[in-house]
Design an enzyme around this catalytic site. Structure first.
Site, mmCIF file in Angstrom:
data_model
loop_
_atom_site.group_PDB
_atom_site.id
_atom_site.type_symbol
_atom_site.label_atom_id
_atom_site.label_comp_id
_atom_site.label_asym_id
_atom_site.label_seq_id
_atom_site.Cartn_x
_atom_site.Cartn_y
_atom_site.Cartn_z
ATOM 1 N N TYR A 10 0.823 -1.225 0.000
ATOM 2 C CA TYR A 10 0.000 0.000 0.000
ATOM 3 C C TYR A 10 0.859 1.279 0.000
ATOM 4 O O TYR A 10 0.886 2.027 -0.987
ATOM 5 C CB TYR A 10 -0.922 -0.078 1.223
ATOM 6 C CG TYR A 10 -1.725 1.142 1.558
ATOM 7 C CD1 TYR A 10 -2.397 1.861 0.574
ATOM 8 C CD2 TYR A 10 -1.840 1.561 2.889
ATOM 9 C CE1 TYR A 10 -3.152 2.973 0.905
ATOM 10 C CE2 TYR A 10 -2.600 2.656 3.222
ATOM 11 C CZ TYR A 10 -3.258 3.366 2.239
ATOM 12 O OH TYR A 10 -3.999 4.463 2.581
ATOM 13 N N THR A 116 6.954 3.173 13.126
ATOM 14 C CA THR A 116 5.535 3.264 13.488
ATOM 15 C C THR A 116 5.338 3.856 14.881
ATOM 16 O O THR A 116 6.213 3.725 15.753
ATOM 17 C CB THR A 116 4.891 1.850 13.445
ATOM 18 O OG1 THR A 116 3.636 1.888 14.128
ATOM 19 C CG2 THR A 116 5.750 0.809 14.142
ATOM 20 N N TYR A 140 5.041 -6.742 16.946
ATOM 21 C CA TYR A 140 5.182 -5.897 15.754
ATOM 22 C C TYR A 140 5.938 -4.610 16.103
ATOM 23 O O TYR A 140 6.924 -4.246 15.449
ATOM 24 C CB TYR A 140 3.798 -5.574 15.172
ATOM 25 C CG TYR A 140 3.818 -4.445 14.178
ATOM 26 C CD1 TYR A 140 4.519 -4.554 12.983
ATOM 27 C CD2 TYR A 140 3.150 -3.233 14.444
ATOM 28 C CE1 TYR A 140 4.554 -3.501 12.084
ATOM 29 C CE2 TYR A 140 3.175 -2.186 13.551
ATOM 30 C CZ TYR A 140 3.879 -2.323 12.369
ATOM 31 O OH TYR A 140 3.928 -1.276 11.478
ATOM 32 N N ARG A 218 -7.600 8.424 17.010
ATOM 33 C CA ARG A 218 -6.359 8.165 16.278
ATOM 34 C C ARG A 218 -6.050 9.343 15.352
ATOM 35 O O ARG A 218 -6.937 10.126 15.006
ATOM 36 C CB ARG A 218 -6.482 6.896 15.415
ATOM 37 C CG ARG A 218 -6.605 5.614 16.219
ATOM 38 C CD ARG A 218 -5.316 5.251 16.938
ATOM 39 N NE ARG A 218 -5.464 4.038 17.735
ATOM 40 C CZ ARG A 218 -5.885 4.000 19.005
ATOM 41 N NH1 ARG A 218 -6.224 5.122 19.634
ATOM 42 N NH2 ARG A 218 -5.965 2.860 19.645
ATOM 43 N N ARG A 279 -10.162 -3.926 22.236
ATOM 44 C CA ARG A 279 -9.067 -4.872 22.000
ATOM 45 C C ARG A 279 -7.953 -4.601 23.007
ATOM 46 O O ARG A 279 -7.641 -3.438 23.310
ATOM 47 C CB ARG A 279 -8.515 -4.710 20.582
ATOM 48 C CG ARG A 279 -9.518 -5.141 19.520
ATOM 49 C CD ARG A 279 -8.971 -4.984 18.141
ATOM 50 N NE ARG A 279 -8.726 -3.589 17.790
ATOM 51 C CZ ARG A 279 -8.601 -3.135 16.550
ATOM 52 N NH1 ARG A 279 -8.682 -3.952 15.535
ATOM 53 N NH2 ARG A 279 -8.381 -1.866 16.317
HETATM 54 N N1 LIG Z 1 -0.462 1.097 7.231
HETATM 55 C C1 LIG Z 1 -0.157 1.802 8.333
HETATM 56 O O1 LIG Z 1 -1.003 2.501 8.901
HETATM 57 C C2 LIG Z 1 1.244 1.782 8.884
HETATM 58 C C3 LIG Z 1 1.520 2.513 10.054
HETATM 59 C C4 LIG Z 1 2.822 2.512 10.554
HETATM 60 C C5 LIG Z 1 3.830 1.819 9.893
HETATM 61 N N2 LIG Z 1 3.541 1.099 8.767
HETATM 62 C C6 LIG Z 1 4.636 0.381 8.103
HETATM 63 O O2 LIG Z 1 4.693 0.790 6.741
HETATM 64 C C7 LIG Z 1 5.147 -0.276 5.910
HETATM 65 C C8 LIG Z 1 4.175 -0.460 4.767
HETATM 66 O O3 LIG Z 1 2.865 -0.722 5.292
HETATM 67 P P1 LIG Z 1 1.643 -1.056 4.346
HETATM 68 O O4 LIG Z 1 0.413 -0.680 5.078
HETATM 69 O O5 LIG Z 1 1.899 -0.496 3.000
HETATM 70 O O6 LIG Z 1 1.722 -2.652 4.331
HETATM 71 P P2 LIG Z 1 1.586 -3.676 3.103
HETATM 72 O O7 LIG Z 1 1.445 -5.026 3.707
HETATM 73 O O8 LIG Z 1 0.551 -3.209 2.153
HETATM 74 O O9 LIG Z 1 3.015 -3.565 2.397
HETATM 75 C C9 LIG Z 1 4.155 -4.264 2.844
HETATM 76 C C10 LIG Z 1 4.739 -5.017 1.654
HETATM 77 O O10 LIG Z 1 5.933 -5.686 2.076
HETATM 78 C C11 LIG Z 1 5.964 -6.963 1.477
HETATM 79 N N3 LIG Z 1 6.817 -7.820 2.319
HETATM 80 C C12 LIG Z 1 6.620 -8.182 3.607
HETATM 81 N N4 LIG Z 1 7.647 -8.928 4.058
HETATM 82 C C13 LIG Z 1 8.533 -9.038 3.034
HETATM 83 C C14 LIG Z 1 9.792 -9.678 2.883
HETATM 84 N N5 LIG Z 1 10.349 -10.361 3.875
HETATM 85 N N6 LIG Z 1 10.432 -9.576 1.694
HETATM 86 C C15 LIG Z 1 9.878 -8.897 0.666
HETATM 87 N N7 LIG Z 1 8.683 -8.264 0.748
HETATM 88 C C16 LIG Z 1 8.017 -8.341 1.927
HETATM 89 C C17 LIG Z 1 4.507 -7.405 1.397
HETATM 90 O O11 LIG Z 1 4.272 -8.373 0.396
HETATM 91 C C18 LIG Z 1 3.805 -6.079 1.101
HETATM 92 O O12 LIG Z 1 3.645 -5.862 -0.287
HETATM 93 C C19 LIG Z 1 5.293 -1.486 6.818
HETATM 94 O O13 LIG Z 1 6.656 -1.612 7.176
HETATM 95 C C20 LIG Z 1 4.461 -1.125 8.028
HETATM 96 O O14 LIG Z 1 4.959 -1.752 9.183
HETATM 97 C C21 LIG Z 1 2.269 1.069 8.242
#
Ligand SMILES: NC(=O)c1ccc[n+]([C@@H]2O[C@H](COP(=O)([O-])OP(=O)(O)OC[C@H]3O[C@@H](n4cnc5c(N)ncnc54)[C@H](O)[C@@H]3O)[C@@H](O)[C@H]2O)c1
Length: 328
Positions: A10, A116, A140, A218, A279
């Site tokens: 995403y 995060t 996490y 939030r 939760r």
């Molecule tokens: N969505 C949120 O609100 C939020 C908030 C804080 C932090 N984050 C961090 O932002 C980042 C992106 O989040 P997102 O919501 O886009 O998640 P997402 O799951 O849509 O994207 C993460 C991507 O990483 C890939 N991936 C995971 N492990 C992998 C590995 N070992 N090797 C290769 N690819 C791998 C997945 O296939 C996925 O496409 C993450 O690190 C998440 O922890 C997200």
């Protein structure tokens, strides 16, 4: 050339899109565990594989003269991490270390890292600034904090320069890219799935918090604004900036019921809700002090208001009701 790990996901997908709009060249590495191949435009070099595959990372850095990495790839579900901590530590930390090593061994020393607000744990004061104690309440959050600490040590010992961006709640969509996860645990996609009739009702976890309407508060930040902050962090590192940790949030909070009410206005749908028990480990209020992002990166959210955020996701979701289709 910029290596974007997790660029089929995403936030990584939207950031890769914005990088390209700004004339940067990107390569994407993603194992598609949670991402979508169709979210990557066909003309973008794409490697399906693990960030922990040192040989693959070496090959990518050489073949594409990688100059910096924006590292999004991670597993990111709090509840799942409580049930399967080993999986989270192997994926996010063990593979994360392998990625750092492979990058540095091949001359890449600039990293923008997805951290995060979950690294703070239960907030002792709100808004939460970067010097707030970090005491995660789930594996996490720990996996992300470990990576921050590892990068700090690598900076001291090996000269790695990084910016850890601590996002609050990412949300919203661009024209072609939005949030689609299965299962979906985030509020905004779920409230809009309820509006589309894809789920019968939105689960509201807890309505007895010490907040004005009893539901949890939030800080929601638009994914395009997150993408913009990553590009600013990259520019900061290119200009010789020191390693740093920076919150990304809007600086004001909305309750679950405010999100529901605004979603009802934006969609014109009546959206049923179902009150469920709170939760474990969900704080009542989590809002960023985002002053540092402004001071250090000159960052200011362009879509700070909830209605605009919801509208962007709603427009995308109506076009992509069952998830991802290839960008035509
Ligand atoms: N969505 C949120 O609100 C939020 C908030 C804080 C932090 N984050 C961090 O932002 C980042 C992106 O989040 P997102 O919501 O886009 O998640 P997402 O799951 O849509 O994207 C993460 C991507 O990483 C890939 N991936 C995971 N492990 C992998 C590995 N070992 N090797 C290769 N690819 C791998 C997945 O296939 C996925 O496409 C993450 O690190 C998440 O922890 C997200």
């Amino acid at each position: 050339m910029i290596l974007v790990t997790g660029g089929a996901g995403y936030i990584g997908g939207v950031t890769a899109e914005l990088l390209r709009e700004q004339g940067e060249e990107v390569v994407i590495l993603d194992n598609l565990a949670r991402g979508h191949r169709a979210a990557v435009p066909p003309e973008v070099p794409f490697y399906e594989g693990n960030i922990g595959n040192r040989e693959l990372v070496r090959r990518i850095t050489k073949e594409h003269s990688i100059e910096a990495c924006i590292h999004f790839a991670a597993l990111a579900y709090v509840g799942e991490s409580v049930a399967e901590p080993a999986r989270y530590f192997h994926n996010n930390v063990e593979q994360g270390i392998a990625l750092l090593d492979a990058l540095m061994n091949n001359g890449v020393r600039r990293i923008v890292f997805s951290s995060t607000c979950a690294t703070y744990g239960e907030p002792q004061k709100v808004p939460v600034s970067e010097d707030h104690p970090q005491q995660p309440t789930n594996p996490y959050g720990w996996s992300k904090l470990f990576m921050e600490r590892i990068m700090e040590s690598y900076d001291l010992a090996y000269g790695l320069k990084f910016v850890a961006l601590r996002y609050f709640n990412a949300c919203g969509a661009t024209k072609d890219l939005g949030e689609y996860h299965e299962p979906e645990t985030h509020l905004i996609p779920n409230v809009l799935r309820a509006a589309l009739g894809q789920i019968p009702a939105l689960s509201v976890f807890g309505n007895n918090y010490p907040t004005p309407d009893g539901t949890a508060i939030r800080d929601y930040v638009h994914v395009s604004d997150l993408a913009d902050a990553h590009i600013r962090a990259l520019a900061y590192l290119r200009a010789g900036g020191q390693s740093d940790r920076i919150n990304l949030g809007n600086g004001h909070g909305y309750s679950v019921m405010q999100v529901v009410e605004t979603a009802r206005e934006v969609t014109g749908q009546s959206i049923e809700i179902k009150i469920e028990p709170p939760r474990a480990g969900d704080p009542s209020r989590l809002v960023a002090d985002a002053g540092k992002a402004h001071a250090v990166l000159g960052w200011q959210p362009a879509i700070p208001e909830l209605a605009g955020i919801l509208r962007s996701d709603w427009e995308w979701r109506k076009q992509h009701p069952s998830g991802f289709v290839s960008p035509e």
